[in-house]
Design an enzyme around this catalytic site. Structure first.
Site, PDB file in Angstrom:
ATOM      1  N   CYS A  55      86.713  25.726   6.069  1.00  0.00           N
ATOM      2  CA  CYS A  55      85.991  26.866   6.630  1.00  0.00           C
ATOM      3  C   CYS A  55      85.629  27.856   5.509  1.00  0.00           C
ATOM      4  CB  CYS A  55      86.818  27.504   7.735  1.00  0.00           C
ATOM      5  SG  CYS A  55      85.881  28.611   8.822  1.00  0.00           S
ATOM      6  N   VAL A  56      85.901  29.143   5.686  1.00  0.00           N
ATOM      7  CA  VAL A  56      85.565  30.124   4.650  1.00  0.00           C
ATOM      8  C   VAL A  56      86.347  29.841   3.369  1.00  0.00           C
ATOM      9  CG1 VAL A  56      85.470  32.575   4.069  1.00  0.00           C
ATOM     10  CG2 VAL A  56      85.046  31.852   6.406  1.00  0.00           C
TER      11      VAL A  56
END
Length: 247
Positions: A55-56
């Site tokens: 993800c991030v």
């Protein structure tokens, strides 16, 4: 992985408080990811390591490798990304939440403009993401709990989903502007991170990108163009993620 002879290191998010309001994207990349890479190489007594980002965390990891590549350093033997966005050309329903006015408002209240710093509440972030899957994460509970009076069934994943994480205002506002709003990461030399104008094409290691169909479906067109930005061999893999009901 350990049983196959790999030494595994895990880096996890710290849930920041108000004392970290001024921590920036550069800090996360330089003092977080790049520092972690150096420590792991040191402990493992190796010149290169295999890196996985989720993800991030994957966006941060890719940013770090791009910074190091600009300095002609290539510490990754391979890069694996799970549900990571690098190309924000089409963010579909998220466009409802992110525009110039909204980003400026955040910059003026928590992002450091005029000296005003603050935190992006994990609760607010969680509510936003719930509305990306409204049938599963919002209206399901309105109907079953509020209208029918049923108690929600025990569901371990909801405890994880409710364990929200705050974000420093400075870091959050940089992320909004340079990814979702301006899509700068994929534009060679457009944005500076840790003092370097980055170019994802300078990352030399092979990359494996795994995308969840259920997650990327609400983000419009999937980031298939990642294979263009990475000049080295890149493999894109799509897997089906079960619905909440199936889980």
């Amino acid at each position: 992985m350990v049983s196959q002879g790999h030494t595994v290191f895990l880096v996890y998010w710290k849930n920041p408080d108000a004392s970290m309001a001024q921590v920036s994207w550069d800090d996360y990349v330089g003092n977080g990811v790049i520092k972690a890479i150096e420590v792991v190489k040191d402990i493992g007594d190796t010149k290169q390591i295999n890196i996985l980002g989720f993800c991030v965390g994957g966006t941060l990891t890719t940013s770090a490798l791009a910074v190091l590549a600009t300095r002609d350093k290539h510490p990754a033997a391979s890069l694996t990304l799970f549900t990571t966005l690098l190309d924000f050309t089409n963010t579909s329903i998220l466009d409802v939440f992110i525009d110039e006015g909204m980003v400026e408002m955040r910059e003026n209240t928590i992002g450091g403009k005029g000296g005003k710093y603050g935190m992006m509440s994990g609760l607010d972030l969680g509510n936003t993401f719930s509305f990306l899957r409204p049938n599963d994460l919002v209206w399901n509970y309105v109907v079953e709990n509020y209208l029918k009076g049923n108690s929600p069934p025990p569901f371990d994943l909801l405890y994880w989903n409710g364990d929200s994480t705050n974000l420093p205002g400075a870091m959050y506002c940089w992320y909004l502007r340079h990814t979702y709003l301006q899509n700068d990461l994929v534009k060679s030399g457009k944005v500076k991170i840790c003092g370097e104008k980055i170019d994802l094409g300078k990352i030399k290691c092979p990359a494996y990108c795994m995308l969840h169909k259920r997650i990327t479906s609400f983000l419009g067109n999937p980031p298939m163009s990642q294979r263009i930005f990475f000049k080295a061999r890149t493999v894109l893999c799509w897997v089906r993620l079960a619905t909440l009901q199936e889980l």
